[in-house]
Design an enzyme around this catalytic site. Structure first.
Site, PDB file in Angstrom:
ATOM      1  N   ALA A   1      49.011 -28.408 -42.076  1.00 48.07           N
ATOM      2  CA  ALA A   1      48.136 -27.357 -42.602  1.00 48.07           C
ATOM      3  C   ALA A   1      48.281 -26.145 -41.681  1.00 48.07           C
ATOM      4  CB  ALA A   1      46.699 -27.862 -42.589  1.00 48.07           C
TER       5      ALA A   1
ATOM      6  N   GLY B   1      49.527 -32.288 -42.652  1.00 51.22           N
ATOM      7  CA  GLY B   1      49.531 -31.910 -44.069  1.00 51.22           C
ATOM      8  C   GLY B   1      50.924 -31.922 -44.668  1.00 51.22           C
TER       9      GLY B   1
ATOM     10  N   GLU C   1      51.542 -35.365 -45.555  1.00 48.03           N
ATOM     11  CA  GLU C   1      50.636 -35.679 -46.674  1.00 48.03           C
ATOM     12  C   GLU C   1      51.198 -35.163 -47.998  1.00 48.03           C
ATOM     13  OE1 GLU C   1      47.197 -34.081 -44.454  1.00 48.03           O
ATOM     14  OE2 GLU C   1      46.214 -35.945 -45.035  1.00 48.03           O
TER      15      GLU C   1
ATOM     16  N   GLU D   1      46.900 -35.178 -36.546  1.00 51.66           N
ATOM     17  CA  GLU D   1      45.604 -34.494 -36.633  1.00 51.66           C
ATOM     18  C   GLU D   1      44.648 -34.920 -35.522  1.00 51.66           C
ATOM     19  OE1 GLU D   1      47.334 -35.645 -39.174  1.00 51.66           O
ATOM     20  OE2 GLU D   1      47.156 -34.325 -40.915  1.00 51.66           O
TER      21      GLU D   1
HETATM   22  C1  3H9 Z   1      46.613 -30.735 -40.696  1.00 56.15           C
HETATM   23  O1  3H9 Z   1      47.685 -30.767 -41.193  1.00 56.15           O
HETATM   24  C2  3H9 Z   1      45.346 -31.062 -41.431  1.00 56.15           C
HETATM   25  C3  3H9 Z   1      45.567 -31.770 -42.734  1.00 56.15           C
HETATM   26  O2  3H9 Z   1      45.650 -33.160 -42.560  1.00 56.15           O
HETATM   27  C4  3H9 Z   1      44.408 -31.592 -43.690  1.00 56.15           C
HETATM   28  C5  3H9 Z   1      44.146 -30.254 -44.196  1.00 56.15           C
HETATM   29  C6  3H9 Z   1      43.054 -30.231 -45.214  1.00 56.15           C
HETATM   30  N1  3H9 Z   1      49.676 -23.940 -38.214  1.00 56.15           N
HETATM   31  O3  3H9 Z   1      55.127 -25.298 -31.360  1.00 56.15           O
HETATM   32  P1  3H9 Z   1      56.056 -24.155 -31.603  1.00 56.15           P
HETATM   33  C7  3H9 Z   1      52.962 -22.005 -34.778  1.00 56.15           C
HETATM   34  S1  3H9 Z   1      46.401 -30.274 -39.079  1.00 56.15           S
HETATM   35  C8  3H9 Z   1      49.807 -22.682 -37.780  1.00 56.15           C
HETATM   36  O4  3H9 Z   1      56.236 -23.172 -30.512  1.00 56.15           O
HETATM   37  P2  3H9 Z   1      58.253 -25.981 -31.730  1.00 56.15           P
HETATM   38  C9  3H9 Z   1      52.822 -22.073 -33.270  1.00 56.15           C
HETATM   39  O5  3H9 Z   1      51.533 -21.678 -32.860  1.00 56.15           O
HETATM   40  C10 3H9 Z   1      48.025 -29.801 -38.565  1.00 56.15           C
HETATM   41  N2  3H9 Z   1      50.714 -22.326 -36.839  1.00 56.15           N
HETATM   42  O6  3H9 Z   1      57.483 -24.645 -32.101  1.00 56.15           O
HETATM   43  C11 3H9 Z   1      53.905 -21.104 -32.831  1.00 56.15           C
HETATM   44  O7  3H9 Z   1      53.393 -19.796 -32.968  1.00 56.15           O
HETATM   45  P3  3H9 Z   1      53.822 -18.623 -31.937  1.00 56.15           P
HETATM   46  C12 3H9 Z   1      48.902 -30.956 -38.279  1.00 56.15           C
HETATM   47  C13 3H9 Z   1      51.503 -23.280 -36.349  1.00 56.15           C
HETATM   48  O8  3H9 Z   1      59.542 -25.923 -32.429  1.00 56.15           O
HETATM   49  C14 3H9 Z   1      54.996 -21.318 -33.872  1.00 56.15           C
HETATM   50  O9  3H9 Z   1      54.357 -21.915 -35.000  1.00 56.15           O
HETATM   51  N3  3H9 Z   1      50.147 -30.513 -37.736  1.00 56.15           N
HETATM   52  C15 3H9 Z   1      51.417 -24.608 -36.771  1.00 56.15           C
HETATM   53  O10 3H9 Z   1      58.212 -26.229 -30.266  1.00 56.15           O
HETATM   54  C16 3H9 Z   1      56.102 -22.234 -33.404  1.00 56.15           C
HETATM   55  O11 3H9 Z   1      55.522 -23.432 -32.926  1.00 56.15           O
HETATM   56  C17 3H9 Z   1      50.326 -30.323 -36.419  1.00 56.15           C
HETATM   57  O12 3H9 Z   1      49.442 -30.555 -35.633  1.00 56.15           O
HETATM   58  C18 3H9 Z   1      50.454 -24.935 -37.747  1.00 56.15           C
HETATM   59  N4  3H9 Z   1      50.308 -26.189 -38.219  1.00 56.15           N
HETATM   60  O13 3H9 Z   1      57.385 -27.167 -32.370  1.00 56.15           O
HETATM   61  C19 3H9 Z   1      51.679 -29.830 -35.989  1.00 56.15           C
HETATM   62  N5  3H9 Z   1      52.335 -25.344 -36.092  1.00 56.15           N
HETATM   63  O14 3H9 Z   1      55.306 -18.521 -32.084  1.00 56.15           O
HETATM   64  C20 3H9 Z   1      51.522 -28.694 -35.025  1.00 56.15           C
HETATM   65  C21 3H9 Z   1      52.992 -24.482 -35.290  1.00 56.15           C
HETATM   66  O15 3H9 Z   1      53.047 -17.457 -32.426  1.00 56.15           O
HETATM   67  N6  3H9 Z   1      52.785 -28.130 -34.647  1.00 56.15           N
HETATM   68  N7  3H9 Z   1      52.493 -23.244 -35.434  1.00 56.15           N
HETATM   69  O16 3H9 Z   1      53.385 -19.125 -30.582  1.00 56.15           O
HETATM   70  C22 3H9 Z   1      53.652 -28.690 -33.790  1.00 56.15           C
HETATM   71  O17 3H9 Z   1      53.456 -29.783 -33.318  1.00 56.15           O
HETATM   72  C23 3H9 Z   1      54.854 -27.917 -33.386  1.00 56.15           C
HETATM   73  O18 3H9 Z   1      54.579 -26.566 -33.667  1.00 56.15           O
HETATM   74  C24 3H9 Z   1      56.181 -28.297 -34.104  1.00 56.15           C
HETATM   75  C25 3H9 Z   1      57.277 -27.274 -33.743  1.00 56.15           C
HETATM   76  C26 3H9 Z   1      56.586 -29.694 -33.646  1.00 56.15           C
HETATM   77  C27 3H9 Z   1      55.992 -28.284 -35.592  1.00 56.15           C
END
Ligand code: 3H9
Length: 694
Positions: free
Chosen positions: A64, A103, A106, A126
């Site tokens: 999400a 998400g 999901e 999450e």
């Molecule tokens: C969810 O899904 C809830 C649902 O179950 C239900 C909903 C109803 N959103 O980490 P990076 C940004 S909860 C917005 O440096 P990498 C991040 O801030 C979510 N922004 O890259 C960064 O911004 P900036 C569950 C996001 O290659 C840029 O993207 N998912 C999100 O080292 C690059 O990120 C997670 O918890 C996001 N979801 O790693 C996954 N994700 O460049 C969270 C990233 O401005 N994300 N950004 O600093 C991660 O674990 C890592 O970002 C990922 C990539 C592994 C994907």
């Protein structure tokens, strides 16, 4: 081809191909969600027999859009989108690459089949944000993979590779190729019947009460402070009934967790770890670094060498004697061995890493390295001498760094003819495990040298935080201040064990006395002796009890005795401690009083926040979030509280000032209101505002 801003749809033969393109991580923000629904309508209108859903760029949907949390909900929500995907009469197959997280996964499990490339990873992280999967993950994952696997994934938040995901039943097949082609082929196979497509709402989760009970017990023991893990178990337990009911349980649990202080704290930590890379030098090109010199083969030097070798750098380790050098090499070898055992590295990579290690007793062997990190013991004269020598030995353009944890980088740089090339790189022990790196910028440090420090941190998979020069930089300066508060609490009547338990109740993994025993009480002893000549006359001395322990040779775990006694794997009270405490209180003329646990926490946290505010005022840290990240990553601060200054906002500047003024009636020297707090109270600003630059 039809195209919304982030989602496009086209058809090839019977197959409609939906592509999500929302860089950098294809987060499923509202425009993506609406785009998916519109694309589904288009696919229907095209008369598709199957739909392939894939993503452009580096990853499948990574979750999400976290930036939407805490704001009014925007329709359509992700749960609704996932339900509509599942209900689609046209079978949909998700083609996964990169990371399908939260998400994102999901969405994939709401589709009717899933294929992934071999490098893909999936997960439901999450819980790491104080939440639970809220778009059907707690219902569809157990239907596909069984309750034990769902519990494992959802409670750990870990990512699993495609092979493991296949074994679990989360995906149906591993394919190779360009994602559009993978999605197309999978869609064709669904039509041909060679790839099975099924709706998870038609599947039954197999009951497993034993696994649920065990998970609940484990969660209660492991995360006593956290709300969301128990909610995860509750939602997964509901997956054995009709899916509609399970989804309702999940929804209620998700909304219960969303917006709680815990979830806000964890989300602050997530963005904070990324925000600290935003430094004035971020657009400056770093120097190339492929070889590192490390001076000192003790715990720190060996840990730094290990980390650098694991990052693919060539390392020359220098020690004074052959014996010390051999010990250093043995420590590095042991560290790498540990990494192999923990599955962090293959045996072949370990061998390659060791082949990049050169060991020498001659400082001249550093003449050609790109960057040197000095990691000898904390003695200014010794460090100055080394930097004078390095200046003569190292090639032009080489960066000279000190791993000092508090000494003046400017004074060290002044020993060289190239202060622009000198900086502090303060690693935390054990350096091959701890991810924090304070990048200490001296008066003369060149921007490209700072940029190189950050690039090195990233390469070594560490989080760099920019710090200015003062005694202890960000972390140890603040630590030095609040540890005095802990010592005053004990002098005034609290027991060290009570102080520790109160702070562990707040969420610290260990209280300060247990940490002291672990780190070695001699470290604090030496620091107090070093700082004694500069201690202001008005300052109350709180170190008498700790001094007595060290002077008895009781330096904590390494001597099996400190605040506690460590014998045969057991920890028990030090029988001599109460006598020492009583003695020192009497000498200081103190009549002890009782402390409530809450007062202990309030005083300790107020002390920490006060010094953190002064660190900001002095420009040692750039923003509040930099301090938060230092404490989360280097000092065991409870992550769910978001860091000391995120936590401070939950108290508010006015209340903090009131506390400090109250405590100052006993000790007006120690308890002083930082100017910044006064200004914030007057303006009504928060630390969160300061992070935004308000
Ligand atoms: C969810 O899904 C809830 C649902 O179950 C239900 C909903 C109803 N959103 O980490 P990076 C940004 S909860 C917005 O440096 P990498 C991040 O801030 C979510 N922004 O890259 C960064 O911004 P900036 C569950 C996001 O290659 C840029 O993207 N998912 C999100 O080292 C690059 O990120 C997670 O918890 C996001 N979801 O790693 C996954 N994700 O460049 C969270 C990233 O401005 N994300 N950004 O600093 C991660 O674990 C890592 O970002 C990922 C990539 C592994 C994907």
């Amino acid at each position: 081809m039809s195209k919304s801003q982030f989602v496009s749809v086209e058809s090839e033969g019977d197959i409609a191909l939906i592509c999500i393109d929302n860089p950098p991580v294809n987060a499923s923000g509202v425009a993506v969600r609406q785009g998916i629904l519109d694309a589904l309508d288009t696919a229907r209108a095209l008369g598709a027999k199957a739909i392939g859903l894939y993503c452009a760029g580096r990853t499948f949907v990574a979750g999400a859009d976290i930036t939407e949390f805490g704001k009014p909900p925007l329709s359509p929500g992700l749960p609704e989108v996932c339900d509509i995907l599942e209900a689609s009469e046209i079978p949909i197959v998700a083609a996964i690459h990169g990371t399908a997280l939260g998400g994102g996964l999901e969405i994939a499990v709401a589709c009717h089949a899933r294929v992934a490339v071999a490098t893909a990873r999936v997960g439901l992280p999450e819980i790491l944000l104080g939440l639970l999967p809220g778009a059907g993950g707690t219902q569809r994952a157990p239907r596909l993979a069984g309750i034990p696997n769902a519990l494992d994934l959802i409670l750990s938040g870990r990512q699993v590779g495609a092979v493991e995901a296949l074994k679990m039943g989360l995906i149906d097949r591993i394919d190779e190729g360009e994602m559009r082609e993978v999605a197309l082929a999978a869609g064709q196979d669904v039509v041909a019947g060679t790839l099975g497509a099924r709706r998870t709402d038609m599947l039954q989760t197999q009951a497993d009460d034993a696994a649920l009970k065990a998970a609940e017990a484990q969660v209660r023991a492991k995360h006593p402070h956290l709300v969301s893990p128990l909610k995860c178990v509750e939602a997964i337990a509901a997956s054995t009934g009709p899916i509609k009911e399970g989804l309702a349980v999940e929804r209620a649990a998700f909304l219960h967790c969303l917006g709680t202080p815990q979830s806000n704290g964890l989300i602050h930590a997530f963005f904070g770890e990324r925000a600290v890379a935003n430094i004035p030098e971020k657009k400056v090109a770093p120097r190339d670094v492929s070889s590192l010199g490390v001076i000192g083969g003790g715990t720190m030097g060996s840990g730094i060498s290990t980390s650098a070798l694991m990052a693919g750098l060539a390392v020359t380790l220098v020690e004074v004697t052959q014996e010390a050098l051999d010990r250093g090499v043995a420590t590095i070898t042991g560290n790498l061995e540990g990494a192999v055992k923990r599955g962090k590295m293959s045996a072949a990579k370990r061998d390659a890493a060791l082949a990049r290690l050169t060991a020498s007793t001659d400082l001249n062997s550093l003449s050609d390295v790109d960057l040197v990190i000095e990691a000898v013991f904390e003695n200014m004269d010794v460090k100055k001498e080394i930097f004078g020598k390095l200046d003569a030995i190292c090639k032009q353009g080489a960066i000279l760094a000190s791993n000092t944890s508090y000494l003046d980088i400017n004074e060290i740089a002044a020993m060289t003819s190239r202060p622009a090339d000198v900086l502090g790189l303060h690693f935390f022990s054990p350096a091959h495990i701890m991810r924090l790196l304070e990048v200490v910028v001296g008066e003369g440090t060149a921007p490209e040298v700072v940029a190189t420090g950050f690039a090195l941190a990233k390469r070594m998979k560490k989080v760099g935080v920019r710090a200015g020069v003062c005694d202890g930089f960000i972390g140890n300066r603040i630590l030095g201040h609040y540890l005095k508060c802990a010592s005053y609490l004990v002098m005034d009547g609290a027991h060290p064990d009570q102080v520790d338990r109160a702070l562990e109740g707040f969420g610290f993994a260990m209280g300060p006395h247990r940490v002291g025993d672990l780190a070695g009480l001699d470290i604090g002893y030496m620091t107090r002796k070093r700082l004694a000549p500069t201690r202001p006359a008005q300052e109350r001395y709180g170190g008498a009890i700790a001094d007595r322990l060290s002077e008895n040779g009781w330096n904590g775990r390494k001597t099996a005795k400190g605040y506690f006694v460590y014998e045969e794997g057991q920890t028990r009270e030090n029988p001599d401690l109460d006598g020492i405490i009583a003695d020192e209180r009497q000498k200081a003329g103190i009549t002890p009083r009782a402390f409530e646990d809450q007062e202990i926490v309030d005083r300790y946290m107020t002390a920490m926040i006060s010094e953190a505010a002064r660190v900001l005022e002095d420009g040692i840290a750039q923003r509040p979030v930099d301090i938060d990240v230092v404490f989360l990553m280097g000092y065991g601060f409870p992550r769910f509280r978001g860091g000391p200054l995120h936590y401070a906002d939950t108290i508010g500047a006015a209340e903090l000032i009131q506390r400090i003024e109250g405590y100052a009636r006993e000790d007006a020297h120690y308890w002083q209101v930082p100017n910044l707090l006064r200004k914030m109270a007057a303006d009504g600003t928060t630390f969160a505002d300061l992070n935004k630059g308000n």
